[in-house]
Motif scaffolding. Structure first.
Motif, PDB file in Angstrom:
ATOM      1  N   THR A  52       0.839  -1.104  -0.020  1.00 49.61           N
ATOM      2  CA  THR A  52       0.098   0.084  -0.038  1.00 49.61           C
ATOM      3  C   THR A  52       0.928   1.467  -0.191  1.00 49.61           C
ATOM      4  O   THR A  52       0.571   2.251  -0.717  1.00 49.61           O
ATOM      5  CB  THR A  52      -0.638  -0.024   1.371  1.00 49.61           C
ATOM      6  OG1 THR A  52      -1.723  -1.297   1.155  1.00 49.61           O
ATOM      7  CG2 THR A  52      -1.992   1.136   1.144  1.00 49.61           C
ATOM      8  N   GLY A  93      -0.077  -1.055  -8.346  1.00 47.14           N
ATOM      9  CA  GLY A  93      -0.942  -1.948  -7.309  1.00 47.14           C
ATOM     10  C   GLY A  93      -1.286  -3.178  -7.938  1.00 47.14           C
ATOM     11  O   GLY A  93      -1.399  -4.250  -7.262  1.00 47.14           O
ATOM     12  N   GLN A 115      -7.847  -8.063  -5.465  1.00 44.04           N
ATOM     13  CA  GLN A 115      -6.661  -7.333  -4.713  1.00 44.04           C
ATOM     14  C   GLN A 115      -6.053  -6.515  -5.778  1.00 44.04           C
ATOM     15  O   GLN A 115      -5.489  -5.353  -5.478  1.00 44.04           O
ATOM     16  CB  GLN A 115      -5.551  -8.419  -4.593  1.00 44.04           C
ATOM     17  CG  GLN A 115      -6.086  -9.203  -3.176  1.00 44.04           C
ATOM     18  CD  GLN A 115      -5.167 -10.480  -2.806  1.00 44.04           C
ATOM     19  OE1 GLN A 115      -4.600 -11.051  -3.764  1.00 44.04           O
ATOM     20  NE2 GLN A 115      -5.203 -11.098  -1.558  1.00 44.04           N
ATOM     21  N   SER A 134      -8.163  -3.228  -5.599  1.00 49.38           N
ATOM     22  CA  SER A 134      -8.172  -2.642  -4.518  1.00 49.38           C
ATOM     23  C   SER A 134      -6.849  -1.970  -4.334  1.00 49.38           C
ATOM     24  O   SER A 134      -6.991  -0.660  -3.901  1.00 49.38           O
ATOM     25  CB  SER A 134      -8.548  -3.558  -3.466  1.00 49.38           C
ATOM     26  OG  SER A 134      -9.627  -4.191  -3.392  1.00 49.38           O
ATOM     27  N   TRP A 135      -5.756  -2.643  -4.365  1.00 48.40           N
ATOM     28  CA  TRP A 135      -4.500  -1.741  -4.401  1.00 48.40           C
ATOM     29  C   TRP A 135      -4.326  -0.907  -5.496  1.00 48.40           C
ATOM     30  O   TRP A 135      -3.760   0.303  -5.313  1.00 48.40           O
ATOM     31  CB  TRP A 135      -3.232  -2.804  -4.484  1.00 48.40           C
ATOM     32  CG  TRP A 135      -2.812  -3.278  -2.898  1.00 48.40           C
ATOM     33  CD1 TRP A 135      -2.626  -2.640  -2.012  1.00 48.40           C
ATOM     34  CD2 TRP A 135      -2.521  -4.665  -2.503  1.00 48.40           C
ATOM     35  NE1 TRP A 135      -2.428  -3.258  -0.766  1.00 48.40           N
ATOM     36  CE2 TRP A 135      -2.210  -4.465  -1.064  1.00 48.40           C
ATOM     37  CE3 TRP A 135      -2.504  -5.732  -3.110  1.00 48.40           C
ATOM     38  CZ2 TRP A 135      -1.895  -5.617  -0.451  1.00 48.40           C
ATOM     39  CZ3 TRP A 135      -2.187  -6.745  -2.448  1.00 48.40           C
ATOM     40  CH2 TRP A 135      -1.837  -6.770  -0.938  1.00 48.40           C
ATOM     41  N   VAL A 189      -6.169   2.331  -4.512  1.00 54.77           N
ATOM     42  CA  VAL A 189      -5.434   3.067  -3.553  1.00 54.77           C
ATOM     43  C   VAL A 189      -4.355   3.892  -4.127  1.00 54.77           C
ATOM     44  O   VAL A 189      -4.293   5.246  -4.140  1.00 54.77           O
ATOM     45  CB  VAL A 189      -4.636   2.261  -2.439  1.00 54.77           C
ATOM     46  CG1 VAL A 189      -3.699   2.984  -1.615  1.00 54.77           C
ATOM     47  CG2 VAL A 189      -5.829   1.486  -1.578  1.00 54.77           C
ATOM     48  N   SER A 241      -6.671   4.362   3.747  1.00 52.71           N
ATOM     49  CA  SER A 241      -6.675   3.460   2.547  1.00 52.71           C
ATOM     50  C   SER A 241      -6.429   1.923   2.679  1.00 52.71           C
ATOM     51  O   SER A 241      -7.128   1.126   2.114  1.00 52.71           O
ATOM     52  CB  SER A 241      -5.546   3.873   1.619  1.00 52.71           C
ATOM     53  OG  SER A 241      -4.346   3.708   2.187  1.00 52.71           O
ATOM     54  N   CYS A 242      -5.927   1.693   3.908  1.00 51.69           N
ATOM     55  CA  CYS A 242      -6.196   0.204   4.305  1.00 51.69           C
ATOM     56  C   CYS A 242      -7.345  -0.374   4.747  1.00 51.69           C
ATOM     57  O   CYS A 242      -7.682  -1.508   4.561  1.00 51.69           O
ATOM     58  CB  CYS A 242      -5.130  -0.229   5.467  1.00 51.69           C
ATOM     59  SG  CYS A 242      -3.308   0.425   4.861  1.00 51.69           S
ATOM     60  N   TYR A 251      -9.315  -0.681   1.401  1.00 48.15           N
ATOM     61  CA  TYR A 251      -8.966  -2.035   1.057  1.00 48.15           C
ATOM     62  C   TYR A 251      -9.571  -3.068   1.484  1.00 48.15           C
ATOM     63  O   TYR A 251     -10.096  -4.192   0.825  1.00 48.15           O
ATOM     64  CB  TYR A 251      -7.161  -2.063   0.917  1.00 48.15           C
ATOM     65  CG  TYR A 251      -6.763  -3.609   0.695  1.00 48.15           C
ATOM     66  CD1 TYR A 251      -6.229  -3.742  -0.790  1.00 48.15           C
ATOM     67  CD2 TYR A 251      -6.777  -4.686   1.423  1.00 48.15           C
ATOM     68  CE1 TYR A 251      -5.855  -5.023  -1.003  1.00 48.15           C
ATOM     69  CE2 TYR A 251      -6.284  -5.944   1.108  1.00 48.15           C
ATOM     70  CZ  TYR A 251      -5.841  -6.175  -0.167  1.00 48.15           C
ATOM     71  OH  TYR A 251      -5.408  -7.178  -0.647  1.00 48.15           O
ATOM     72  N   ASP A 289      -7.257  -5.484   9.158  1.00 45.85           N
ATOM     73  CA  ASP A 289      -7.378  -4.269   8.408  1.00 45.85           C
ATOM     74  C   ASP A 289      -6.542  -3.178   9.357  1.00 45.85           C
ATOM     75  O   ASP A 289      -5.772  -2.391   8.771  1.00 45.85           O
ATOM     76  CB  ASP A 289      -8.693  -3.564   8.184  1.00 45.85           C
ATOM     77  CG  ASP A 289      -9.300  -4.567   7.105  1.00 45.85           C
ATOM     78  OD1 ASP A 289      -8.570  -5.212   6.419  1.00 45.85           O
ATOM     79  OD2 ASP A 289     -10.431  -4.215   7.038  1.00 45.85           O
TER      80      ASP A 289
END
Length: 290
Positions: free
Chosen positions: A107, A126, A146, A149-150, A153, A217-218, A221, A253
């Protein structure tokens, strides 16, 4: 794989040339980003059959839009290399920290890529990191999620950088003069205190904003990944089952968020300073102007 050109157009007046972007792709990218969570919410609300497959298809299409946009921009080799290297570093870092659950630098590196090279590069870093590292962790239907999502971010980091939320890292002239002023803006000491007080204050605000964004942001995610799990594999969806899914993911998370802030504290300032110098030295473009 993007078509690579080594004959990039020369920068005008010393400014890096930004890669071109198809207007259709430029419009399609934000739509693709919004379509993925919108599909999750609709499928969760109506509880369609085969929601896991349906949402997976939408996520893959969204990724395809971004990869098509990268391909359509025909980036030169010198533009591809930073994105590829940062993606590889993120993947290697994820594998290196595999024994420690949710303590990963991915991240933080996605955010760095988005801030320095723009939102599209942040997304690609990402996506590449998730895809490549899952050859070690194992590929599956979670891989596109994944990647998305990354990538999201990194994309959002680029958008916020465009708005000046994270401050600046020196002007072109500063970097050309050895980077001293750029170091000051990036939080390094030096020069007259009176001359640099305003810059230092801006730098501190920018760093704080980076840490806050990295922390939040985590959870973004985790929200996407947990919602995909809930919508795709839990039936029926009730507030009890939702509480179990999100409750189980919250501690992980939180660990991810704390670790990301630590990684940002370690790498963001020195890496950003060096990457900005490389971008200026080699006239690397940024997608924030397209």
């Amino acid at each position: 794989m993007a078509a690579i050109r080594t004959d990039a157009p020369a920068a005008r007046n010393g400014s890096p040339a930004a890669p071109s972007c198809n207007p259709v792709i430029k419009i399609a990218e934000p739509i693709a980003l919004i379509a993925v969570p919108a599909t999750l919410l609709l499928c969760g609300f109506f509880q369609f059959n085969q929601t896991a497959l349906l949402t997976l298809v939408v996520a893959v299409v969204a990724l395809g839009v971004f990869f098509a946009g990268w391909e359509a921009s025909r980036p030169p080799l010198r533009q591809v290399m930073p994105t590829a290297v940062l993606g590889a570093l993120a993947a290697a870092g994820r594998i290196l920290f595999a024994p420690i659950p949710d303590v990963k630098p991915v991240t933080a590196i996605c955010i760095l890529a988005g801030v320095v090279f723009g939102r599209r590069s942040g997304f690609m870093v990402g996506a590449i990191a998730a895809l490549v590292s899952n050859f070690f962790f194992g590929q599956g239907p979670w891989t596109p999620w994944q990647m998305y999502s990354w990538g999201l971010v990194g994309y959002l980091a680029g958008v916020l950088a465009d708005a000046g939320v994270f401050g600046t890292c020196g002007q072109a002239g500063d970097l050309d003069r050895g980077g001293q002023a750029g170091d000051q803006v990036c939080g390094q000491a030096g020069g007259s205190l009176g001359q640099n007080a305003g810059r230092g204050h801006q730098s501190n605000k920018g760093r704080f904003a980076v840490y806050v964004f990295g922390f939040l942001s985590c959870y973004l995610y985790g929200l996407i990944m947990n919602t995909w799990t809930l919508v795709g594999f839990v039936h029926p969806i009730t507030w009890q089952t939702a509480l179990v899914v999100y409750g189980a993911g919250f501690p992980l998370d939180t660990v991810h968020a704390i670790a990301t802030v630590v990684f940002l504290g370690l790498i963001f300032i020195p890496w950003r300073r060096k990457l900005e110098r490389i971008k200026r030295k080699h006239a690397l473009g940024s997608d924030r102007s397209v």
